[in-house]
Every structure is written in structure tokens, then in C-alpha cells.
Design a protein around this motif. Structure first.
Motif, PDB file in Angstrom:
ATOM      1  N   ARG A   1      -6.104   6.422  -2.111  1.00 40.26           N
ATOM      2  CA  ARG A   1      -5.608   6.409  -0.733  1.00 40.26           C
ATOM      3  C   ARG A   1      -6.659   5.856   0.234  1.00 40.26           C
ATOM      4  O   ARG A   1      -6.339   5.104   1.150  1.00 40.26           O
ATOM      5  CB  ARG A   1      -5.179   7.808  -0.309  1.00 40.26           C
ATOM      6  CG  ARG A   1      -3.852   8.219  -0.870  1.00 40.26           C
ATOM      7  CD  ARG A   1      -3.383   9.573  -0.309  1.00 40.26           C
ATOM      8  NE  ARG A   1      -2.225  10.034  -1.051  1.00 40.26           N
ATOM      9  CZ  ARG A   1      -2.269  10.691  -2.202  1.00 40.26           C
ATOM     10  NH1 ARG A   1      -3.423  11.005  -2.741  1.00 40.26           N
ATOM     11  NH2 ARG A   1      -1.150  11.057  -2.804  1.00 40.26           N
TER      12      ARG A   1
ATOM     13  N   CYS B   1       0.833  -1.210   0.000  1.00 39.41           N
ATOM     14  CA  CYS B   1       0.000   0.000   0.000  1.00 39.41           C
ATOM     15  C   CYS B   1       0.867   1.260   0.000  1.00 39.41           C
ATOM     16  O   CYS B   1       0.550   2.245  -0.674  1.00 39.41           O
ATOM     17  CB  CYS B   1      -0.944   0.002   1.194  1.00 39.41           C
ATOM     18  SG  CYS B   1      -2.288  -1.206   1.054  1.00 39.41           S
TER      19      CYS B   1
ATOM     20  N   GLU C   1      -1.164  13.233  -7.244  1.00 43.74           N
ATOM     21  CA  GLU C   1      -1.954  14.071  -6.354  1.00 43.74           C
ATOM     22  C   GLU C   1      -3.236  14.452  -7.088  1.00 43.74           C
ATOM     23  O   GLU C   1      -3.291  14.473  -8.301  1.00 43.74           O
ATOM     24  CB  GLU C   1      -1.169  15.346  -6.000  1.00 43.74           C
ATOM     25  CG  GLU C   1       0.055  15.096  -5.160  1.00 43.74           C
ATOM     26  CD  GLU C   1      -0.278  14.552  -3.780  1.00 43.74           C
ATOM     27  OE1 GLU C   1      -1.295  14.965  -3.196  1.00 43.74           O
ATOM     28  OE2 GLU C   1       0.482  13.691  -3.309  1.00 43.74           O
TER      29      GLU C   1
ATOM     30  N   LEU D   1      -6.711   2.134  -0.234  1.00 47.25           N
ATOM     31  CA  LEU D   1      -5.528   1.530   0.387  1.00 47.25           C
ATOM     32  C   LEU D   1      -5.665   1.502   1.912  1.00 47.25           C
ATOM     33  O   LEU D   1      -5.281   0.527   2.556  1.00 47.25           O
ATOM     34  CB  LEU D   1      -4.267   2.294  -0.016  1.00 47.25           C
ATOM     35  CG  LEU D   1      -3.875   2.215  -1.490  1.00 47.25           C
ATOM     36  CD1 LEU D   1      -2.711   3.152  -1.779  1.00 47.25           C
ATOM     37  CD2 LEU D   1      -3.543   0.804  -1.901  1.00 47.25           C
ATOM     38  N   GLY D   2      -6.218   2.555   2.484  1.00 48.47           N
ATOM     39  CA  GLY D   2      -6.441   2.587   3.925  1.00 48.47           C
ATOM     40  C   GLY D   2      -7.431   1.528   4.370  1.00 48.47           C
ATOM     41  O   GLY D   2      -7.247   0.873   5.400  1.00 48.47           O
TER      42      GLY D   2
ATOM     43  N   GLY E   1      -6.417  10.512  -6.618  1.00 44.66           N
ATOM     44  CA  GLY E   1      -5.481  10.049  -5.598  1.00 44.66           C
ATOM     45  C   GLY E   1      -6.142   9.885  -4.249  1.00 44.66           C
ATOM     46  O   GLY E   1      -5.800   8.971  -3.487  1.00 44.66           O
ATOM     47  N   LYS E   2      -7.123  10.741  -3.958  1.00 41.46           N
ATOM     48  CA  LYS E   2      -7.841  10.634  -2.691  1.00 41.46           C
ATOM     49  C   LYS E   2      -8.584   9.301  -2.594  1.00 41.46           C
ATOM     50  O   LYS E   2      -8.571   8.651  -1.555  1.00 41.46           O
ATOM     51  CB  LYS E   2      -8.843  11.785  -2.543  1.00 41.46           C
ATOM     52  CG  LYS E   2      -8.214  13.133  -2.322  1.00 41.46           C
ATOM     53  CD  LYS E   2      -9.293  14.190  -2.204  1.00 41.46           C
ATOM     54  CE  LYS E   2      -8.689  15.573  -2.069  1.00 41.46           C
ATOM     55  NZ  LYS E   2      -9.739  16.593  -1.963  1.00 41.46           N
TER      56      LYS E   2
ATOM     57  N   ASN F   1       0.931   4.042  -2.858  1.00 40.50           N
ATOM     58  CA  ASN F   1       0.662   5.407  -2.427  1.00 40.50           C
ATOM     59  C   ASN F   1       1.699   6.379  -2.995  1.00 40.50           C
ATOM     60  O   ASN F   1       1.375   7.511  -3.348  1.00 40.50           O
ATOM     61  CB  ASN F   1       0.621   5.462  -0.900  1.00 40.50           C
ATOM     62  CG  ASN F   1      -0.006   6.718  -0.384  1.00 40.50           C
ATOM     63  OD1 ASN F   1      -0.685   7.429  -1.110  1.00 40.50           O
ATOM     64  ND2 ASN F   1       0.209   7.001   0.885  1.00 40.50           N
TER      65      ASN F   1
END
Length: 147
Positions: free
Chosen positions: A30, A13, A22, A33-34, A26-27, A17
Motif C-alpha cells: 500500500r 493501484c 491484509e 502504491l501510494g 500489505g502495508k 490494493n
């Protein structure tokens, strides 16, 4: 195995990342991945929660042994009735006319096998419908006249 996954998932991850751009997309990456990392960390808890909810339930057969054969026969008879109904509906939809299907079964060593079928129809030639039943059940199908 859990330790390997626990180490590998966050490392992968983190690498992903670093590679994502960006911005708006990308948000979302992320966030995904979280969620993956959280799922890996919390995966042992699913076993504990499962034990809490399944703890008092006995999965063994509740029918007394002396009633097994009678129960199996009753279940088999009901299953055959459902198969007959479904195939009759399918034949009526495909070929028109009225059909009556009777399955021939054998009970041996605790299992039931469909060994044949008899198909009655109001159609003058129901051989095509009988071939459909034979293909569906994998057994011979005799054709009779619907009265």
C-alpha cells in the motif's frame, strides 16, 4: 498522455490494493502504491522545477568560432594522451614489461580519427600486445623496440 496516466495509475493501484492480503506485507504494498500515485500526480512539477533551475543557463558553445579548430585539436591531443596512458597501463598489467604507445590521428571535417598506432616494448615479442591494441582501437598497430 498525462491525463491517461493520471486516470490509469490510481485505477491500477486501486485494483492491486483490493487484491493484496491484509497484514504486514500489505502495508508495504500500500505504501508503494501510494508513492506511485503521488509520483504520477507530481510529475508535471518536475518540468516546472527544471525550468526554474535551468532558466538562466546558456547551453551554447562558448568558444569563439575562430578558435574551434585549435580547441578541437587540443581536446583531441589530450584525449589521445589519456587513451595511450590507459592502454599502456593495461598492456603492462596483462603482459608485464614496459610499453610506450603512440597514436596516429587525422583531423578531418571537424572530427578526429585514430588511424594507427606504434607500440614500443622491452619484450622480445610484443605481437600479442599489438594485436590487443589493434582490437581495442580498430586500427593497425606497428611494433617497435623500447629503448
Amino acid at each position: 498522455m498525462y491525463i491517461r496516466t493520471l486516470i490509469a495509475a490510481p485505477v491500477i493501484c486501486a485494483l492491486v490494493n483490493m487484491l493484496i492480503p491484509e497484514g504486514r506485507s500489505g502495508k508495504y504494498v500500500r505504501l508503494t502504491l501510494g508513492l506511485i500515485t503521488a509520483a504520477v500526480l507530481l510529475s508535471p512539477l518536475t518540468g516546472i522545477v527544471g525550468m526554474l533551475f535551468d532558466g538562466g543557463y546558456d547551453y551554447e558553445l562558448t568558444v569563439p568560432e575562430e578558435e574551434w579548430e585549435e580547441t578541437a585539436a587540443r581536446i583531441s591531443k589530450e584525449t589521445c594522451r589519456l587513451i595511450e596512458e590507459k592502454l599502456e597501463d593495461e598492456l603492462e598489467r596483462l603482459y608485464g614489461g614496459k610499453f610506450e604507445l603512440k597514436l596516429v590521428t587525422e583531423y578531418e571535417n571537424g572530427s578526429v580519427a585514430i588511424t594507427g598506432a606504434t607500440l614500443a616494448s622491452e619484450l622480445t615479442d610484443a605481437r600479442e600486445a599489438a594485436a590487443y591494441v589493434k582490437a581495442a582501437l580498430g586500427c593497425e598497430c606497428e611494433v617497435g623496440r623500447y629503448e
